[in-house]
Design a protein around this motif. Sequence first.
Motif, PDB file in Angstrom:
ATOM      1  N   ALA A 250       0.833  -1.205   0.000  1.00 20.78           N
ATOM      2  CA  ALA A 250       0.000   0.000   0.000  1.00 20.78           C
ATOM      3  C   ALA A 250       0.864   1.250   0.000  1.00 20.78           C
ATOM      4  O   ALA A 250       0.558   2.244  -0.672  1.00 20.78           O
ATOM      5  N   ARG A 252       4.067   1.559  -1.109  1.00 15.99           N
ATOM      6  CA  ARG A 252       4.855   1.717  -2.329  1.00 15.99           C
ATOM      7  C   ARG A 252       3.995   1.886  -3.571  1.00 15.99           C
ATOM      8  O   ARG A 252       4.347   2.651  -4.479  1.00 15.99           O
ATOM      9  N   VAL A 253       2.865   1.155  -3.627  1.00 18.23           N
ATOM     10  CA  VAL A 253       2.076   1.083  -4.855  1.00 18.23           C
ATOM     11  C   VAL A 253       0.753   1.828  -4.708  1.00 18.23           C
ATOM     12  O   VAL A 253       0.374   2.631  -5.563  1.00 18.23           O
ATOM     13  N   GLY A 254      -0.005   1.527  -3.661  1.00 13.25           N
ATOM     14  CA  GLY A 254      -1.265   2.234  -3.444  1.00 13.25           C
ATOM     15  C   GLY A 254      -2.390   1.782  -4.347  1.00 13.25           C
ATOM     16  O   GLY A 254      -3.198   2.580  -4.808  1.00 13.25           O
ATOM     17  N   MET A 255      -2.443   0.482  -4.610  1.00 13.91           N
ATOM     18  CA  MET A 255      -3.559  -0.118  -5.354  1.00 13.91           C
ATOM     19  C   MET A 255      -4.110  -1.273  -4.531  1.00 13.91           C
ATOM     20  O   MET A 255      -3.402  -1.856  -3.712  1.00 13.91           O
ATOM     21  N   VAL A 269      -7.550  -0.543  -9.890  1.00 18.62           N
ATOM     22  CA  VAL A 269      -7.777   0.875  -9.631  1.00 18.62           C
ATOM     23  C   VAL A 269      -9.222   1.145 -10.029  1.00 18.62           C
ATOM     24  O   VAL A 269      -9.542   1.206 -11.226  1.00 18.62           O
ATOM     25  N   GLU A 296       4.799  -0.284  -8.981  1.00 22.51           N
ATOM     26  CA  GLU A 296       5.250   0.986  -8.404  1.00 22.51           C
ATOM     27  C   GLU A 296       5.633   1.972  -9.510  1.00 22.51           C
ATOM     28  O   GLU A 296       5.265   3.159  -9.458  1.00 22.51           O
ATOM     29  N   VAL A 299       2.524   3.325 -11.303  1.00 28.44           N
ATOM     30  CA  VAL A 299       1.876   4.394 -10.531  1.00 28.44           C
ATOM     31  C   VAL A 299       2.644   5.701 -10.677  1.00 28.44           C
ATOM     32  O   VAL A 299       2.048   6.782 -10.825  1.00 28.44           O
ATOM     33  N   GLN A 300       3.957   5.624 -10.645  1.00 27.29           N
ATOM     34  CA  GLN A 300       4.773   6.842 -10.789  1.00 27.29           C
ATOM     35  C   GLN A 300       4.500   7.535 -12.116  1.00 27.29           C
ATOM     36  O   GLN A 300       4.509   8.767 -12.189  1.00 27.29           O
ATOM     37  N   TRP A 304      -1.864   6.455 -10.823  1.00 28.88           N
ATOM     38  CA  TRP A 304      -3.015   5.592 -10.580  1.00 28.88           C
ATOM     39  C   TRP A 304      -3.149   5.084  -9.150  1.00 28.88           C
ATOM     40  O   TRP A 304      -3.982   4.232  -8.886  1.00 28.88           O
ATOM     41  N   SER A 305      -2.371   5.561  -8.227  1.00 30.78           N
ATOM     42  CA  SER A 305      -2.586   5.172  -6.835  1.00 30.78           C
ATOM     43  C   SER A 305      -3.987   5.591  -6.401  1.00 30.78           C
ATOM     44  O   SER A 305      -4.457   6.685  -6.730  1.00 30.78           O
ATOM     45  N   ASP A 308      -4.100   8.935  -4.695  1.00 29.88           N
ATOM     46  CA  ASP A 308      -3.795  10.160  -5.453  1.00 29.88           C
ATOM     47  C   ASP A 308      -5.092  10.864  -5.811  1.00 29.88           C
ATOM     48  O   ASP A 308      -5.956  10.268  -6.467  1.00 29.88           O
TER      49      ASP A 308
END
Length: 312
Positions: A250, A252-255, A269, A296, A299-300, A304-305, A308
């Motif tokens: 969560a 590092r990636v947030g998905m 997402v 990761e 997302v950068q 798409w986190s 965000d």
Amino acid sequence: MADLAAIIDDIAAEMADAPDRGTVASYIPPLAAVDPRRFGIAVVTADGRECIAGDGDMAFSIQSVSKVFALTLALGAVGDQLWRRVGVEPSGSAFNSVVQLESEHGIPRNPFINAGAIVVTDILLGHHEPREAIGEMLRFVRMLAGDDAIYIDEAVARAEQDTGFRNMALANYMRSFGNLDQAAERVLGVYFHHCALAMSCRQLARAGRFLMAGGRNPDTGHNIVSARRARRINALMLTCGHYDGSGEFAFRVGMAGKSGVGGGILAVVPGIASIAVWSPGLNERGNSQLGTLALERLVQRTGWSIFDPRVF
């Protein structure tokens, strides 16, 4: 945002050159034999675009990613009664840990650790024969992906049966608490076949679209689950989908994401994309080393986190 296909191609090229690829799972012989140089990625967007790169059309053993589909089926069978037998909290422990079951009276922390998925499988068996329950899962994922080429790798299922001593211990321990209705051998036979599903990244990303689309199958417009239930499954994927590495994923990636020791990860997402990555080398917590890195970097480059504000 740059062209999505170009982003996916760039990430696949970067992963091909990555020096630290993790270590393939060694305790299931067919998984130990997979080439650690493999990497695939597939992205299916809400508007129907599909971007595939690397080994994105090569089938692999999805292993615990199948727990997402098993949970969906079980919720359809018994609804929220399921939560009387399985919790919704992160475990903070390894995927096959026995430690918490004694203090928590045989109730697994969540449906994505092995103990929780075994209870989910017990629910799916219900009054069915194991062959019927296995067939139901195969038909379900084929329908979700719109692809009848998806299959169960019998060699992997047999290897899991031969080496699944800890899972047998989990099942019998939960049965001693009355949280398993069927014989452990029957439940585990179905569970091992679920884990032995073989899918490509393209097929897996397509199968996950209903979680991107508020529970709806984009091919038919019909609901697989309600929007509320899709939201809850995604929440569990975020908080529990990577075992004791869920917090790091969560962070590092947030998905919303669910991993498997075959090296696959299904990530979602909501409203934007369903994503599958595969690289068989695992990190120390049993999650795909390069799959996590690839997500990761995605997302950068896309933002798409789910954390965000640009996503919503």
